[in-house]
Scaffold this active site. Structure first.
Site, PDB file in Angstrom:
ATOM      1  N   HIS A 157       0.826  -1.209   0.000  1.00  0.00           N
ATOM      2  CA  HIS A 157       0.000   0.000   0.000  1.00  0.00           C
ATOM      3  C   HIS A 157       0.860   1.259   0.000  1.00  0.00           C
ATOM      4  CE1 HIS A 157      -3.795   2.158   0.798  1.00  0.00           C
ATOM      5  NE2 HIS A 157      -3.056   2.964   1.545  1.00  0.00           N
ATOM      6  N   HIS A 189     -10.002   2.874  -1.134  1.00  0.00           N
ATOM      7  CA  HIS A 189     -10.185   2.413   0.244  1.00  0.00           C
ATOM      8  C   HIS A 189     -11.053   1.166   0.203  1.00  0.00           C
ATOM      9  CE1 HIS A 189     -10.008   3.906   4.632  1.00  0.00           C
ATOM     10  NE2 HIS A 189      -8.786   3.792   4.163  1.00  0.00           N
TER      11      HIS A 189
END
Length: 963
Positions: free
Chosen positions: A225, A301
Site C-alpha cells: 500500500h 479504500h
C-alpha cells in the site's frame, strides 16, 4: 453519575423499517417484524451532573422534541420491554460522542465521557440462527460494534483500560524460514519471506532483535500500500501473440511505463511544460492561472469498505481530502469525485460467501459514508460513476478523489533540522491499526474478525477545523513542511518527512482518545483527521495559539534532526532506533514473473439477439447504465458556489453529465473539468484495449463539456487481483503498456496515481477475484466556463451529427451483457486520429458551433441519443445513421461502443463551418431534433428500428435505483 438518554421517533420508525427490510432481504422471509418491534437511539453520559442537568442537555442538544420523544434514566433501568443495544467497541472512533462532549463544554455542562448507542426492542428468545444473522449482519457490524442484551450496566461506558508500559522484543534472529512467514502472517505484517529475511539479517548485523515498534515500522513502510513494490519491482514479462513469444524485463514497471510517459511528455512540452509536481508529493500539481496551481489525487479504500462500508468509505474520502491539504504547503480542496464498483444489489443472499456483506448493504453504507464526509466538510462531490459486476462481491472498490488549488509560491516544502514534529487535529485511537498492511493482503472469510481493528471511523467536523487552521497557518508561514497522517499513521508520516534527515519522537506526547494504547499502537494507528507539520521553534507559540483559537488540538511530539535515524521513545525509555536508509532503501526488490496471451477476436457466440427497441430499454435499465440520481442527490454539489456543470443536467436537472466543471476562484471565468473512464468488462477480452479506452473515455468526457485536450492531466488507479499469479500480473503489465502508449499519443501526462492489489477473496471452498480494473481520471483546463456545453438537446429543428468512426466492436459491450453473448471485437483506440478529433471538438465548442454534446460509451449511439433526448425533453429523428457506419449491421451501428465518438447538436446555419473544422475527420449528419417527445431511429432499409416515447425511455433509465 451515569445517565442514559433514550430518544424515540414520533410517528414513522424509519430505523425499524430499515432493519426489518434488510433482515427480510437476507432471509427471503417476512420475519424481521417479528424480531424488531421498535427502535431508539441514545447517549450514555458520565459526569458530575444531576437528572435535571441531564434532562436540560437532552432538550437543548441531544433530541429534537418536535419529531422525537426523549427520556433520562439512570444506567441499568428496565423499560418492561426486552431490548438489544448496539455500542461501538472500545477504541473505535465515535465522532458524535466527541461532538457532544465539545458542545456540552460550551454549554458549561461538566461531562467526563459520552457513548452513543442504538437500541432495538423485541422478544427475548429469538431462534439462534435468526438472532446470529440479526445481530451480526443487520443490527451491528461485528468489526466495530457489539450488541448488549438486556439493560446496560455502568461498565458499558468504559472506554478502555490504562496502558501499563512494557517494552516488547521480537526474537526473530534465530527463526527459520517457516517461522518468519508465520510471524509475518500472525502479526499482519504483510511481508514476504525475502523481506522478513532482510529484516532478520539487518538486526543480526546490529547483534540484537527488533522491538515490536521497529518491526511494525518496517512493515508499514514496506507494505504494498505504501511502497508499491509490485509496480516498482522487477517483472519478467512474456507476451504470447499468435504463437510468437516476446519477453521484456521491467526493472520498475511504473517508472518505465506510466511515469516514463510523463517524463517524455515534459521534455516534449519544453518551455511550455505545464506540469509542476508529478509523482513527487501527496497529489499531482499542474498550472492553473498566474496565482494558483491545481492539484488532484484519487485514492482507493477497498479493503476497509469491504469490512465496514460506512467507515471505510467515510475515511476513504476523508483521507484523500487530506492529500491536497498535505501537498506542497497545503492546497484548498475545491471538489470531490467518487467511483464505486459493486456486485448487483439484487444478488441472492443465500449465495453470499462467509464473512461477506450483502452488496445492497455495502452500497448503501459506502454511499452514506462518502455523503456524510463531503457534505459535512463543505466540499462539493461533483463527478463519479458506479459499475456493477458480480466479481466485486467480496471486494467492492471505492475510489475517492479530491481537486484543490494551491498558491504558486506554496508548492515547495522541506523539513529542517531542529523543526518540531507537530501533530495537528484528531487524537490517536485504536482505529486503523494495521490499515496499510491489511490493505496489502487479500481478504478471507476471517478478515471481518481478524482485521476489524484496521477499520477507521471518520469525523468530518474535526477535519474541517483542521483544514481551516492549516490554510491560515500556511498563509502565515508558520511551518516548513506538512503531510497527512494516512496509511501507517505517524510511522509513515514522520518517516517520510524525515527520510532525508532523521527524527526523534516521544510517543507519550501524542494526544490520545483514551489511555489504553500501547506505544506501538500510538505509532501505527491510522486514526483520522491528523496532519503532521514541521514547525520552526520560533513559530510554535503562534501556531499553538492559532490552533487553540479554532478548537484544534496541536502537540509537539518530537524533533527533526540530522542523524539519519528514526528514534522512538516512550516515557523516557528508548523503544525504537532504525536507520532511515534501511527503512526507505533497504527493502529487497521484488521479482515476479508475468505472462499474457493476446487472443484474436472471435465472432460473438451464445446468448439470444434482441430487437433494437427492447435492447435499448434493457440497456438503459441495466445497473451500470441506469440513473445514479439516488446517489447523486445525497451529495451537495453546489457548496462553495463554484459548480458550473453539475453531475445532473437538462430541463429537469436529471440527465447524466459527461463531466463536471468547477470555478476554483470565484469571480474568475477559468475553470477545471473533471471526468473519469472505467471499462473493466473490456479487460476480459484484452486489458491493453481496456486501458486505452478508459483513457479515451476520460479525455472525451472532459472534451465534451469544453475542457482543453492540450491541457488535460490524467491519473491512474489500478485495482487488481492476486499479482502473484503470472497471468493476473501479466494483464497488469499489458495495461501499463497501454497507459504509456496512449498517454504519449494523446499528450496527456499522468500526474499521480495509486494501486490497490490483491483484491481477492479466499475461503476453504471459494475464490473470488475482481476483474482487472483501471480507473482513469482526467482534469482539464477550461479557459472560459461560459463556453461550456451540456449533453441535453436544446431546441427543435437542429441538426445532429455523429463524430468519430463506428466499427463492429461489440466485444465486452452492454449489448452483449444483456443478450448473454461473448466474444467479438473489443473497442480499440485509433491513437493517430483521436487527438485530432479532440482538438476539432474543442475548437467547435469554444467557437460556439455546438449546442449540446454527449460522448458515446456504454450502450453506444442508441443510449447516448436517448439520454440527450429525454434530458432535454426534445425528440429526435435519426434517419441517416447508415452513412456514418458503412459495412456493418444495424445492431453494431446502434450499440457498438467504439471509442472517440460524440453526438453533437448544431444549428443548421453552423453546419458548413462545422464541416470545415472537421475536414478530413469522421463526421456525419445523422438526423434532426423534433418537437414530438419521442425518439425514432431508422435502420439501413429505412424502417424504424426504434420508436419510443421519451417518457418510456427515461422511466426505464430511472427505475432500477429509484430507492
Amino acid at each position: 453519575m451515569l445517565w442514559e438518554v433514550e430518544i424515540r421517533p414520533l410517528g414513522l420508525d424509519g430505523e425499524r423499517e430499515r432493519v426489518c427490510d434488510e433482515f427480510d432481504l437476507l432471509t427471503h422471509s417476512q420475519r424481521g417484524a417479528d424480531w424488531v418491534s421498535s427502535s431508539s437511539r441514545g447517549f450514555l453520559l458520565e459526569g458530575e451532573i444531576d437528572r435535571a442537568a441531564a434532562e436540560q442537555l437532552m432538550k437543548d442538544l441531544l433530541a429534537d422534541l418536535v419529531v422525537e420523544e426523549a427520556s433520562v434514566f439512570e444506567v441499568g433501568h428496565t423499560s418492561g420491554t426486552y431490548s438489544f443495544t448496539v455500542l461501538l467497541k472500545p477504541g473505535v472512533m465515535d465522532p458524535v460522542a466527541e461532538s457532544v462532549l465539545g458542545a456540552a463544554a460550551d454549554l458549561g455542562v461538566p461531562l467526563k465521557a459520552v457513548r452513543t448507542f442504538r437500541r432495538y426492542f423485541g422478544p427475548e428468545n429469538i431462534p439462534s440462527a435468526d438472532q446470529n444473522l440479526l445481530f451480526r449482519k443487520v443490527l451491528a457490524n461485528d468489526a466495530i460494534e457489539q450488541v448488549i442484551l438486556g439493560p446496560l450496566k455502568p461498565e458499558h461506558l468504559a472506554l478502555g483500560k490504562p496502558y501499563a508500559f512494557k517494552k516488547t522484543i521480537v526474537p526473530l534472529r534465530n527463526l527459520g524460514d517457516d517461522e518468519l512467514v508465520k510471524l509475518s502472517k500472525e502479526g499482519q505484517l504483510a511481508l514476504n519471506l525475502d523481506e522478513m529475511k532482510t529484516v532478520q539479517a539487518h538486526f543480526k548485523e546490529q547483534d540484537r532483535d527488533p522491538t515490536d515498534v521497529e518491526l511494525e515500522t518496517v512493515a508499514q513502510t514496506w507494505s504494498e500500500h505504501c511502497s508499491h513494490k509490485t509496480l516498482k519491482g522487477t517483472i519478467d514479462y512474456t507476451e504470447i501473440n499468435g504463437g510468437q513469444r516476446k519477453t521484456i524485463r521491467y526493472g520498475n514497471l511504473l517508472k518505465e511505463t506510466i511515469f516514463g510517459a510523463t517524463q517524455e511528455l515534459r521534455k516534449r512540452f519544453g518551455a511550455d511544460d505545464w506540469c509542476v509536481s508529478v509523482f513527487a508529493d501527496n497529489a499531482g500539481v499542474v498550472t492553473f492561472d498566474e496565482n494558483f496551481h491545481a492539484c488532484i489525487k484519487v485514492e482507493t479504500h477497498n479493503h476497509p469498505s469491504a469490512i465496514e462500508p460506512y467507515g471505510g468509505a467515510n475515511t476513504g474520502l476523508g483521507g484523500v481530502i487530506r492529500d491536497p491539504l498535505g501537498t506542497g504547503l497545503g492546497a484548498k480542496p475545491i471538489c470531490n469525485t467518487d467511483v464505486f464498483c459493486f456486485a448487483n444489489p439484487d444478488f441472492p443472499p443465500d449465495d453470499l460467501p462467509t464473512g461477506v456483506i450483502h452488496p445492497r448493504r455495502t452500497m448503501i453504507g459506502v454511499v452514506s459514508g462518502v455523503r456524510d464526509y463531503g457534505n459535512r466538510m463543505g466540499i462539493p462531490t461533483v463527478n463519479g460513476a458506479i459499475v456493477f459486476d458480480e466479481r466485486y462481491l467480496a471486494n467492492p472498490l471505492v475510489f475517492c478523489g479530491t481537486l484543490g488549488i494551491i498558491p504558486v509560491d506554496k508548492v515547495e516544502k522541506a523539513s529542517k533540522p531542529g523543526d518540531y514534529i507537530v501533530a495537528v487535529g484528531g487524537r490517536t485511537g485504536r482505529d486503523g491499526i494495521h490499515g496499510a498492511t491489511f490493505s496489502s493482503l487479500e481478504l478471507t472469510d476471517e478478515s471481518e474478525t481478524v482485521s476489524g481493528g484496521a477499520v477507521q471511523i471518520g469525523n468530518a467536523i474535526a477535519e474541517k477545523k483542521v483544514l481551516d487552521v492549516i490554510l491560515q497557518a500556511r498563509d502565515l508561514g508558520l511551518y516548513s513542511a506538512i503531510t497527512d497522517c494516512g496509511a501507517g499513521g505517524f510511522s509513515s508520516a514522520v518517516g517520510e518527512m524525515g527520510a532525508d534527515l532523521g527524527a526523534s519522537v516521544q510517543l507519550e506526547k501524542c494526544p490520545l482518545k483514551y489511555a489504553g494504547l500501547s506505544y506501538t499502537e500510538i505509532w501505527i494507528s491510522e486514526s483520522q483527521e491528523r496532519m503532521v507539520l514541521a514547525v520552526p521553534p520560533k513559530n510554535w507559540p503562534e501556531l499553538q495559539a492559532l490552533c487553540a483559537g479554532e478548537g484544534v488540538e496541536a502537540a509537539i511530539i518530537g524533533t527533526f534532526e540530522n542523524t539519519g535515524r528514526l528514534k522512538l521513545s516512550y516515557q523516557g525509555e528508548p523503544v525504537g532506533d532504525v536507520a532511515m536508509h534501511f527503512l526507505h532503501d533497504g527493502r529487497p526488490t521484488t521479482a515476479k514473473v508475468a505472462e499474457y496471451e493476446v487472443k484474436s477476436a472471435t465472432p460473438a457466440t451464445g446468448g439470444t439477439a434482441m430487437p433494437p427497441a427492447d435492447a435499448l430499454l434493457k440497456i438503459l435499465g441495466s445497473y451500470s447504465v441506469c440513473s445514479k440520481e439516488w446517489v447523486i442527490r445525497q451529495y451537495d454539489h453546489e457548496v462553495q458556489g463554484g459548480s458550473v456543470i453539475k453531475p445532473l443536467t437538462g430541463v429537469m436537472n436529471d440527465g447524466p453529465s459527461d463531466a463536471s466543471v468547477v470555478m476554483p476562484v470565484l469571480g474568475s471565468m477559468k475553470g477545471l473539468a473533471v471526468a473519469c473512464g472505467l471499462n473493466p468488462r473490456y479487460g476480459d477480452l484484452d486489458t491493453y484495449h481496456m486501458a486505452a479506452t478508459a483513457i479515451d473515455e476520460a479525455v472525451r468526457n472532459v472534451v465534451a463539456v469544453g475542457g482543453n485536450p492540450a491541457r488535460t492531466a490524467i491519473l491512474d488507479n489500478f485495482c487488481w487481483g492476486n499479482v502473484n499469479d503470472p497471468a493476473i500480473l501479466g494483464s497488469l503489465v499489458r495495461t501499463s503498456e497501454a497507459c504509456r502508449d496512449v498517454a504519449l499519443a494523446f499528450g496527456t501526462p499522468f500526474v499521480s496515481g495509486k494501486d490497490s492489489l490483491n483484491n481477492q477473496y479466499t475461503s476453504a471452498n471459494r475464490k473470488i477475484s475482481i476483474p482487472g480494473t483501471l480507473l482513469v481520471t482526467a482534469m482539464a483546463h477550461v479557459d472560459d466556463v461560459r463556453q461550456c456545453v451540456t449533453m441535453d438537446l436544446k431546441e427543435t429543428g437542429n441538426e445532429l451529427y455523429l463524430v468519430g468512426t463506428t466499427k463492429d466492436e461489440l466485444g465486452g459491450s452492454h449489448y452483449h451483457l444483456i443478450t448473454g453473448q461473448t466474444g467479438g471485437q473489443v473497442p480499440t483506440v485509433d491513437v493517430s486520429t483521436a487527438p485530432k478529433i479532440f482538438k476539432a471538438m474543442h475548437s467547435a465548442i469554444t467557437g460556439g458551433l455546438i449546442r449540446s454534446c454527449h460522448d458515446l460509451s456504454e450502450g453506444g449511439f442508441a443510449v447516448s441519443i436517448a439520454e440527450m433526448a429525454f434530458a432535454g425533453k426534445i425528440g429526435a429523428d435519426i434517419t441517416e445513421l447508415t452513412t456514418a457506419a458503412p459495412g456493418i449491421d444495424d445492431t453494431a451501428r446502434l450499440f457498438s461502443e467504439s471509442a472517440t465518438r460524440f453526438v453533437i447538436e448544431v444549428k443548421p446555419a453552423n453546419g458548413a463551418a462545422l464541416k470545415k473544422m472537421f475536414d478530413g475527420l469522421p463526421l456525419a449528419k445523422v438526423g434532426t431534433t423534433v418537437k414530438e417527445p419521442r425518439l425514432r431511429i431508422a435502420g439501413a432499409d429505412g424502417e424504424w428500428l426504434v420508436w419510443a416515447k421519451l417518457d418510456s425511455l427515461k422511466e426505464a433509465w430511472q427505475k432500477p435505483l429509484r430507492w
